[in-house]
Scaffold this motif. Structure first.
Motif, PDB file in Angstrom:
ATOM      1  N   SER A   1     -31.272  -7.823  30.352  1.00  0.00           N
ATOM      2  CA  SER A   1     -31.039  -9.243  30.575  1.00  0.00           C
ATOM      3  C   SER A   1     -31.457  -9.661  31.964  1.00  0.00           C
ATOM      4  N   GLY A   2     -31.749  -8.705  32.852  1.00  0.00           N
ATOM      5  CA  GLY A   2     -32.030  -9.020  34.241  1.00  0.00           C
ATOM      6  C   GLY A   2     -30.793  -8.894  35.101  1.00  0.00           C
ATOM      7  N   ARG A   3     -29.621  -8.953  34.482  1.00  0.00           N
ATOM      8  CA  ARG A   3     -28.367  -8.754  35.196  1.00  0.00           C
ATOM      9  C   ARG A   3     -27.555  -7.639  34.547  1.00  0.00           C
ATOM     10  N   TRP A   4     -27.335  -7.760  33.264  1.00  0.00           N
ATOM     11  CA  TRP A   4     -26.595  -6.733  32.534  1.00  0.00           C
ATOM     12  C   TRP A   4     -27.545  -5.980  31.609  1.00  0.00           C
ATOM     13  N   THR A   5     -27.297  -4.697  31.470  1.00  0.00           N
ATOM     14  CA  THR A   5     -27.978  -3.887  30.467  1.00  0.00           C
ATOM     15  C   THR A   5     -26.932  -3.023  29.784  1.00  0.00           C
ATOM     16  N   TYR A   6     -26.954  -2.987  28.458  1.00  0.00           N
ATOM     17  CA  TYR A   6     -26.036  -2.151  27.697  1.00  0.00           C
ATOM     18  C   TYR A   6     -26.835  -1.218  26.800  1.00  0.00           C
ATOM     19  N   TRP A   7     -26.363  -0.001  26.631  1.00  0.00           N
ATOM     20  CA  TRP A   7     -26.951   0.873  25.630  1.00  0.00           C
ATOM     21  C   TRP A   7     -25.955   1.953  25.241  1.00  0.00           C
ATOM     22  N   ARG A   8     -26.227   2.584  24.100  1.00  0.00           N
ATOM     23  CA  ARG A   8     -25.306   3.544  23.525  1.00  0.00           C
ATOM     24  C   ARG A   8     -25.873   4.953  23.630  1.00  0.00           C
ATOM     25  N   PRO A   9     -25.224   5.829  24.384  1.00  0.00           N
ATOM     26  CA  PRO A   9     -25.685   7.213  24.467  1.00  0.00           C
ATOM     27  C   PRO A   9     -25.213   7.996  23.247  1.00  0.00           C
ATOM     28  N   MET A  10     -25.859   9.099  22.981  1.00  0.00           N
ATOM     29  CA  MET A  10     -25.418   9.977  21.899  1.00  0.00           C
ATOM     30  C   MET A  10     -24.380  10.932  22.480  1.00  0.00           C
ATOM     31  N   ALA A  11     -23.191  10.404  22.742  1.00  0.00           N
ATOM     32  CA  ALA A  11     -22.141  11.197  23.373  1.00  0.00           C
ATOM     33  C   ALA A  11     -20.804  10.871  22.721  1.00  0.00           C
ATOM     34  N   GLU A  12     -20.049  11.895  22.384  1.00  0.00           N
ATOM     35  CA  GLU A  12     -18.789  11.710  21.665  1.00  0.00           C
ATOM     36  C   GLU A  12     -17.766  10.944  22.484  1.00  0.00           C
ATOM     37  N   HIS A  13     -17.745  11.143  23.792  1.00  0.00           N
ATOM     38  CA  HIS A  13     -16.671  10.609  24.618  1.00  0.00           C
ATOM     39  C   HIS A  13     -17.021   9.291  25.299  1.00  0.00           C
TER      40      HIS A  13
ATOM     41  N   VAL B   1     -15.173   3.773  27.271  1.00  0.00           N
ATOM     42  CA  VAL B   1     -14.753   5.042  26.676  1.00  0.00           C
ATOM     43  C   VAL B   1     -13.555   4.809  25.767  1.00  0.00           C
ATOM     44  N   PRO B   2     -13.342   5.675  24.769  1.00  0.00           N
ATOM     45  CA  PRO B   2     -12.228   5.472  23.835  1.00  0.00           C
ATOM     46  C   PRO B   2     -10.890   5.334  24.556  1.00  0.00           C
TER      47      PRO B   2
ATOM     48  N   GLN C   1     -27.086   8.937  44.096  1.00  0.00           N
ATOM     49  CA  GLN C   1     -27.273   8.459  42.730  1.00  0.00           C
ATOM     50  C   GLN C   1     -26.185   9.041  41.842  1.00  0.00           C
ATOM     51  N   VAL C   2     -26.038   8.463  40.660  1.00  0.00           N
ATOM     52  CA  VAL C   2     -25.140   9.009  39.639  1.00  0.00           C
ATOM     53  C   VAL C   2     -25.968   9.214  38.382  1.00  0.00           C
ATOM     54  N   ARG C   3     -26.133  10.457  37.988  1.00  0.00           N
ATOM     55  CA  ARG C   3     -26.909  10.754  36.787  1.00  0.00           C
ATOM     56  C   ARG C   3     -26.043  10.505  35.551  1.00  0.00           C
ATOM     57  N   TRP C   4     -26.640   9.874  34.554  1.00  0.00           N
ATOM     58  CA  TRP C   4     -25.864   9.513  33.372  1.00  0.00           C
ATOM     59  C   TRP C   4     -25.268  10.729  32.680  1.00  0.00           C
ATOM     60  N   ASN C   5     -26.038  11.793  32.556  1.00  0.00           N
ATOM     61  CA  ASN C   5     -25.506  12.987  31.902  1.00  0.00           C
ATOM     62  C   ASN C   5     -24.328  13.566  32.675  1.00  0.00           C
ATOM     63  N   ASP C   6     -24.410  13.513  34.009  1.00  0.00           N
ATOM     64  CA  ASP C   6     -23.308  14.000  34.831  1.00  0.00           C
ATOM     65  C   ASP C   6     -22.085  13.099  34.688  1.00  0.00           C
ATOM     66  N   LEU C   7     -22.315  11.792  34.624  1.00  0.00           N
ATOM     67  CA  LEU C   7     -21.207  10.851  34.454  1.00  0.00           C
ATOM     68  C   LEU C   7     -20.475  11.117  33.146  1.00  0.00           C
ATOM     69  N   ILE C   8     -21.222  11.298  32.070  1.00  0.00           N
ATOM     70  CA  ILE C   8     -20.610  11.568  30.767  1.00  0.00           C
ATOM     71  C   ILE C   8     -19.809  12.865  30.810  1.00  0.00           C
ATOM     72  N   ALA C   9     -20.345  13.875  31.496  1.00  0.00           N
ATOM     73  CA  ALA C   9     -19.637  15.151  31.606  1.00  0.00           C
ATOM     74  C   ALA C   9     -18.332  14.994  32.379  1.00  0.00           C
ATOM     75  N   VAL C  10     -18.356  14.210  33.451  1.00  0.00           N
ATOM     76  CA  VAL C  10     -17.144  13.986  34.249  1.00  0.00           C
ATOM     77  C   VAL C  10     -16.080  13.286  33.404  1.00  0.00           C
ATOM     78  N   ILE C  11     -16.485  12.281  32.645  1.00  0.00           N
ATOM     79  CA  ILE C  11     -15.535  11.565  31.791  1.00  0.00           C
ATOM     80  C   ILE C  11     -14.919  12.513  30.770  1.00  0.00           C
ATOM     81  N   ARG C  12     -15.747  13.328  30.150  1.00  0.00           N
ATOM     82  CA  ARG C  12     -15.253  14.272  29.138  1.00  0.00           C
ATOM     83  C   ARG C  12     -14.257  15.258  29.746  1.00  0.00           C
ATOM     84  N   GLU C  13     -14.559  15.745  30.925  1.00  0.00           N
ATOM     85  CA  GLU C  13     -13.709  16.755  31.556  1.00  0.00           C
ATOM     86  C   GLU C  13     -12.359  16.200  32.002  1.00  0.00           C
TER      87      GLU C  13
END
Length: 238
Positions: free
Chosen positions: A15-27, A100-101, A123-135
Motif C-alpha cells: 500500500s506504500g504504508r502498510w504491507t500484510y502477508w501470510r507466512p507458512m508458519a504454525e505460530h 499470533v494466536p 535488522q530483524v530477519r523474519w525467520n528469526d522473528l517467527i522462531a523467537v515467537i514460537r520459543e
C-alpha cells in the motif's frame, strides 16, 4: 543509521504504508510492516495478539486509556480482543507487526530477544522473528478476552438490553465500559476481522462483503482501509 528489517521476503504488492502477508508458519497468522508518516488508525481490535516492534522513529498506542510510547528498538504485545488505536507521528515510523494466536507468551524475554537481534545486526530477519515467537509461547490457544462480550453483541442491542432488564442506553454504557468501545463499533470491528479471515482464505471481495454484512464491495473497502490501512484487494494479495 536507520535499522531495517531484512526484506527479502516482502512481497511486491504494498500500500506504500502498510504491507500484510501470510507466512507458512504454525505460530504466526500474519506479518505486517508499516512505513510512513501520519499513519494513526482509529479504535479497533484483532482476533489475534498483535506484537509490534519499532525499527525507526516512534509509535504510540492508546490501550485501555493508557498510552504505550515505543521508540526505536522497543516493542509491545497488545492482547487479542483488546480495543486500541494508534497515534499519528509526523516524523515517520518504520515498524513490524506479527499477529499470533491468542494465548500466553513470555512477553518481556521475547521482546528482549527481538531487541538483541536488532541491535546485533541492524535488522530483524523474519525467520528469526517467527522462531523467537514460537520459543516464547507458554500455553495452548486461549479464547479471546473479548469472547464473552462478542457473544452478547451478536444480537440486536435493544433485545439484549430488554432481556437484562435495562434500557438500551444503560446497556450501551455498560457494554462500553466493559469492552472499551460502543456496541455498534464493536460489531463493526468484529465484521472487519471476519473479513480479514475470509480474504486470507482466498474468498472474493464481493463474497466477503456479502457474508460480513456490508452493502457492497465499496462499503467494505471504505471501512477496511480506514481501520487496517490497506484496501481489501491489497490485503488479499498479501
Amino acid at each position: 543509521m536507520e535499522r531495517l528489517f531484512l526484506n527479502s521476503d516482502v512481497p511486491a504488492t504494498s500500500s506504500g504504508r502498510w504491507t500484510y502477508w501470510r507466512p507458512m508458519a504454525e505460530h504466526v497468522v500474519e506479518l505486517g510492516t508499516l512505513h510512513g508518516r501520519e499513519v494513526g488508525l482509529p479504535t479497533h481490535f484483532h482476533d489475534e495478539n498483535q506484537i509490534t516492534f519499532v525499527l525507526s522513529g516512534r509509535r504510540r498506542f492508546v490501550v485501555e486509556g493508557n498510552v504505550i510510547d515505543l521508540a526505536a528498538g522497543q516493542g509491545t504485545l497488545i492482547p487479542a480482543g483488546i480495543p486500541h488505536r494508534s497515534i499519528a507521528e509526523p516524523a515517520g515510523v518504520v515498524c513490524l507487526n506479527a499477529y499470533v494466536p491468542a494465548g500466553r507468551y513470555a512477553v518481556g524475554p521475547m521482546l528482549k530477544e527481538i531487541e538483541r537481534q536488532w541491535r546485533k545486526s541492524d535488522q530483524v530477519r523474519w525467520n528469526d522473528l517467527i522462531a523467537v515467537i514460537r520459543e516464547h509461547r507458554q500455553d495452548e490457544m486461549l479464547a479471546s478476552p473479548a469472547a464473552p462480550v462478542r457473544t452478547i453483541c451478536d444480537k440486536p442491542v435493544g433485545e439484549i438490553a430488554a432481556r437484562m432488564g435495562m434500557s438500551r442506553e444503560g446497556f450501551s454504557r455498560m457494554f462500553t465500559r466493559r469492552a472499551g468501545m460502543p456496541p455498534h463499533a464493536f460489531r463493526l470491528a468484529s465484521r472487519l476481522n471476519r473479513a480479514r479471515k475470509l480474504l486470507r482464505a482466498g474468498e472474493t471481495i464481493a463474497a466477503v462483503a456479502a457474508e460480513t454484512g456490508f452493502a457492497d464491495q465499496s462499503h467494505l473497502g471504505r471501512w477496511f482501509r480506514r481501520i487496517f490501512g490497506v484496501t481489501p484487494g491489497q490485503y488479499r494479495l498479501g
